[in-house]
Design a protein around this motif. Structure first.
Motif, PDB file in Angstrom:
ATOM      1  N   ALA A   1      34.289  39.433  45.749  1.00 45.83           N
ATOM      2  CA  ALA A   1      34.234  39.674  47.049  1.00 45.83           C
ATOM      3  C   ALA A   1      33.617  40.757  47.293  1.00 45.83           C
ATOM      4  CB  ALA A   1      35.852  39.746  47.763  1.00 45.83           C
ATOM      5  N   ALA A   2      33.699  41.818  46.497  1.00 46.44           N
ATOM      6  CA  ALA A   2      32.906  43.434  46.888  1.00 46.44           C
ATOM      7  C   ALA A   2      31.867  43.710  46.230  1.00 46.44           C
ATOM      8  CB  ALA A   2      34.196  44.288  46.600  1.00 46.44           C
TER       9      ALA A   2
ATOM     10  N   ARG B   1      30.045  34.665  39.223  1.00 42.70           N
ATOM     11  CA  ARG B   1      31.122  33.763  38.450  1.00 42.70           C
ATOM     12  C   ARG B   1      31.738  34.396  37.677  1.00 42.70           C
ATOM     13  NH1 ARG B   1      28.001  29.812  35.646  1.00 42.70           N
ATOM     14  NH2 ARG B   1      28.168  30.967  33.819  1.00 42.70           N
ATOM     15  N   PHE B   2      33.326  34.029  37.992  1.00 48.00           N
ATOM     16  CA  PHE B   2      34.520  34.614  37.256  1.00 48.00           C
ATOM     17  C   PHE B   2      35.141  33.659  37.005  1.00 48.00           C
ATOM     18  CE2 PHE B   2      38.340  36.554  36.400  1.00 48.00           C
ATOM     19  CZ  PHE B   2      38.085  37.829  35.634  1.00 48.00           C
TER      20      PHE B   2
ATOM     21  N   ASP C   1      41.243  40.649  39.509  1.00 48.62           N
ATOM     22  CA  ASP C   1      40.132  41.176  39.117  1.00 48.62           C
ATOM     23  C   ASP C   1      38.824  40.542  39.677  1.00 48.62           C
ATOM     24  OD1 ASP C   1      38.119  43.091  37.835  1.00 48.62           O
ATOM     25  OD2 ASP C   1      38.147  41.743  36.211  1.00 48.62           O
ATOM     26  N   GLY C   2      38.929  39.215  39.071  1.00 50.04           N
ATOM     27  CA  GLY C   2      37.846  38.200  39.660  1.00 50.04           C
ATOM     28  C   GLY C   2      37.606  37.934  41.205  1.00 50.04           C
TER      29      GLY C   2
ATOM     30  N   GLU D   1      31.933  34.865  32.690  1.00 49.12           N
ATOM     31  CA  GLU D   1      31.486  35.483  33.978  1.00 49.12           C
ATOM     32  C   GLU D   1      30.072  35.610  33.841  1.00 49.12           C
ATOM     33  OE1 GLU D   1      33.155  39.743  34.221  1.00 49.12           O
ATOM     34  OE2 GLU D   1      34.934  38.922  33.147  1.00 49.12           O
ATOM     35  N   ALA D   2      29.603  35.546  35.176  1.00 45.85           N
ATOM     36  CA  ALA D   2      27.999  35.450  35.456  1.00 45.85           C
ATOM     37  C   ALA D   2      27.618  36.740  36.459  1.00 45.85           C
ATOM     38  CB  ALA D   2      27.527  34.227  35.710  1.00 45.85           C
TER      39      ALA D   2
END
Length: 96
Positions: free
Chosen positions: A31-32, A38-39, A25-26, A55-56
Motif C-alpha cells: 500500500a505504501a 507482489r508479495f 508486512d506485505g 516478492e517482486a
C-alpha cells in the motif's frame, strides 16, 4: 522487474504470529511503497513450519528502498527471535 524469494523456518508455537506479521508486512509495503509489486506468502505442503516469501519489485532500487523501510525492519524485528531465513534467490527478470 526484480524478484526475491526466501524461506522461513518458524518455531511451531509461533506459526500464527509469523503468518500475521508476514501478511501485515506485505499489506503495508504494497500500500505504501510504489515499487512493491507482489508479495506472496506460501506455506510448504510438506513442512507446516516452513514458509516462502515470493516478492517482486519494479527494480532493485525499489527492493533496496523496501529493505531500508520501516515495514521490513518491523517484520524482521518481530519474527527474527523465533524464525530462521534462507535466501533462495534475488534477480532481475530476463526479457531478451
Amino acid at each position: 522487474m526484480y524478484h526475491i524469494a526466501v524461506s522461513w523456518d518458524v518455531q511451531p508455537e509461533r506459526v500464527k504470529e509469523f503468518i500475521a506479521a508476514a501478511l501485515k508486512d506485505g499489506r503495508e509495503a504494497g500500500a505504501a511503497e510504489e515499487g512493491t509489486l507482489r508479495f506472496e506468502l506460501i506455506a510448504d505442503p510438506e513442512n507446516q513450519n516452513r514458509f516462502y516469501l515470493n516478492e517482486a519489485y519494479a527494480d532493485e532500487a525499489a527492493f533496496d528502498a523496501h529493505a531500508a523501510g520501516e515495514f521490513f525492519k518491523e517484520f524482521f524485528a518481530e519474527v527474527g527471535p523465533y524464525s530462521e531465513i534462507s535466501w533462495l534467490f534475488k534477480g532481475t527478470t530476463v526479457t531478451e
